[in-house]
Design an enzyme around this catalytic site. Structure first.
Site, PDB file in Angstrom:
ATOM      1  N   ALA A 181     -11.270  -4.188 -20.982  1.00 53.45           N
ATOM      2  CA  ALA A 181     -11.307  -3.488 -19.775  1.00 53.45           C
ATOM      3  C   ALA A 181     -10.324  -2.704 -19.250  1.00 53.45           C
ATOM      4  CB  ALA A 181     -11.930  -4.654 -18.896  1.00 53.45           C
ATOM      5  N   LYS A 182      -8.970  -3.173 -19.594  1.00 55.06           N
ATOM      6  CA  LYS A 182      -7.692  -1.724 -18.412  1.00 55.06           C
ATOM      7  C   LYS A 182      -8.501  -1.951 -17.774  1.00 55.06           C
ATOM      8  CE  LYS A 182      -6.963  -0.523 -23.861  1.00 55.06           C
ATOM      9  NZ  LYS A 182      -8.214  -1.277 -24.580  1.00 55.06           N
TER      10      LYS A 182
END
Lengths: 272, 272
Positions: free
Chosen positions: A95-96
């Site tokens: 998802a960073k």
């Protein structure tokens, strides 16, 4: 899941393969498009066909969000399916994320509590208070970007600060944060020679390694420089496995590709 | 929306206020919790009460994702409500995304196409190919983190590379990217003295400024150093406005707080 449990799974399966789930409707087998939830059906088939060869699955949240509400539902079904059917598998929400403290707490809640992932990838740019809310969760893991596999990695990550690359500062600084034992790091396979330097800073941490396959990295090189006594690597492959075929045989072909990688991993584990 | 249209709206409303929508169920007025979609009802009431005082709304995606599928549905309803009822308002998905090229393309699709936001916030750590897929969208805007308002900003953003802070390299480098005219930047209000330096690098770009209110930044200071001929600022306030009251009068109290900020902005615009 503890890192000890992850390590045991790696020894048992003779594999440290992570399968990236990047389901793009434009690339899915045509026959799946007629089902009610093509993305979930695709993921389910890939997971069923590879679960004994892989130790981790990494759904990439972008590929779900792109389809809005329906996509988020597919993500929820995918993680639930893995947790219910293959509970020993390590799960990564790619998802960073990363934001100020109270916002990062909400992201941590989203991925660790609501979706029950074992880990989530985060970006380091906003520093300590943007990552610590994730680290506060016990037996959950926060996988921080260090040196990525893309071209843009050289824009900032490898720039020198006091004679040392930014990504090394990121690694070193993160070790001082609260609950830093819950950190893992993203290090791209396309830069295998960097692993030796990285292991001097984080000798024991698990590294999540993208860039094998479509992006051109070499598994043998990564292992040569990055493997630890307890393996310490999760090597991701997405496109090379999940899109090995776009026919009705896609799951079987995905298994064949995953098996090739697993066999290479087994050989490396046996002869190191 | 074009920046010209945004500028016209600013002149007309005598405001460059962005209202941050960070809906936390634990802080919502009790009477809303009995409705079917408390988060949407809360946002709707805040928007209806402030739409003539604000030029932008910034839903923070974390606060929706934390509630899973239901939360994503509330996000979708919120952006649709704004676009249908107040189409001249500028909308910002505060998502802080960023990944390798093909993944960033999916995020761009999620926020620009599926949800129809005018802009999205992104993180710079992965460099050029992680941001350019967002920039490719015409009349959409990509708001990149430069210098953030939190404590962790000093972990990496202000570190010196060849005698110059990382965030300045980020600003300078980004100007060389394809379609860089679609860039705006996040600069925290808590560091007002930095605005003068930043304006030397990006003299005309819009800056999204968090950190007024709960985080302690001063509006007058930000404007003194950061305002351009065409204003060039979107100043965000979230908690100070949306949680001004947690009673049944929350929307009215939110309006009162927004009005205070708008009036200060009008004064600054008149006497500059």
């Amino acid at each position: 899941m503890t890192t000890q449990q992850l390590h045991e799974q790696i020894l048992q399966k003779k594999s440290f393969l992570c399968v990236g789930l990047d389901p793009d409707l434009a690339k899915l087998p045509a026959h799946l498009l007629r089902t009610e939830d093509p993305i979930f059906e695709f993921n389910k088939a890939i997971i069923d066909a590879t679960h004994d060869l892989a130790v981790a699955y990494k759904p990439n949240t972008a590929f779900f969000e792109a389809y809005g509400l329906k996509g988020w539902m597919s993500l929820q079904k995918t993680i639930t399916y893995i947790n219910e059917n293959y509970p020993t598998i390590f799960t990564i929400a790619d998802a960073k994320r990363g934001d100020i403290g109270n916002t990062s707490s909400m992201y941590a809640k989203a991925f660790f509590e609501d979706l029950s992932f074992d880990s989530v990838t985060v970006a380091p740019y906003m520093g300590k208070d943007s990552v610590e809310p994730f680290l506060a969760f016990q037996d959950k893991h926060t996988i921080m970007l260090a040196l990525t596999s893309n071209e843009g990695a050289f824009d900032f990550q490898t720039k020198l600060i006091d004679g040392k690359e930014l990504y090394k500062h990121v690694l070193e600084t993160s070790k001082t944060w609260n609950n830093s034992q819950n950190l893992m790091y993203v290090v791209g396979a396309t830069k295998a020679e960097y692993f030796a330097e990285i292991r001097k800073i984080v000798p024991d941490s698990f590294l999540l390694v993208p860039g094998i396959g479509a992006q051109g990295g070499s598994l043998a090189e990564v292992c040569k420089y990055g493997m630890t006594d307890k393996i310490g690597l999760l090597v991701n492959s997405a496109r090379a496995i999940i899109y090995a075929s776009n026919g009705t045989d896609f799951a079987q072909k995905a298994r064949e590709e995953a098996l090739k990688v697993q066999q290479e991993m087994e050989m490396i584990m046996n002869y190191r």
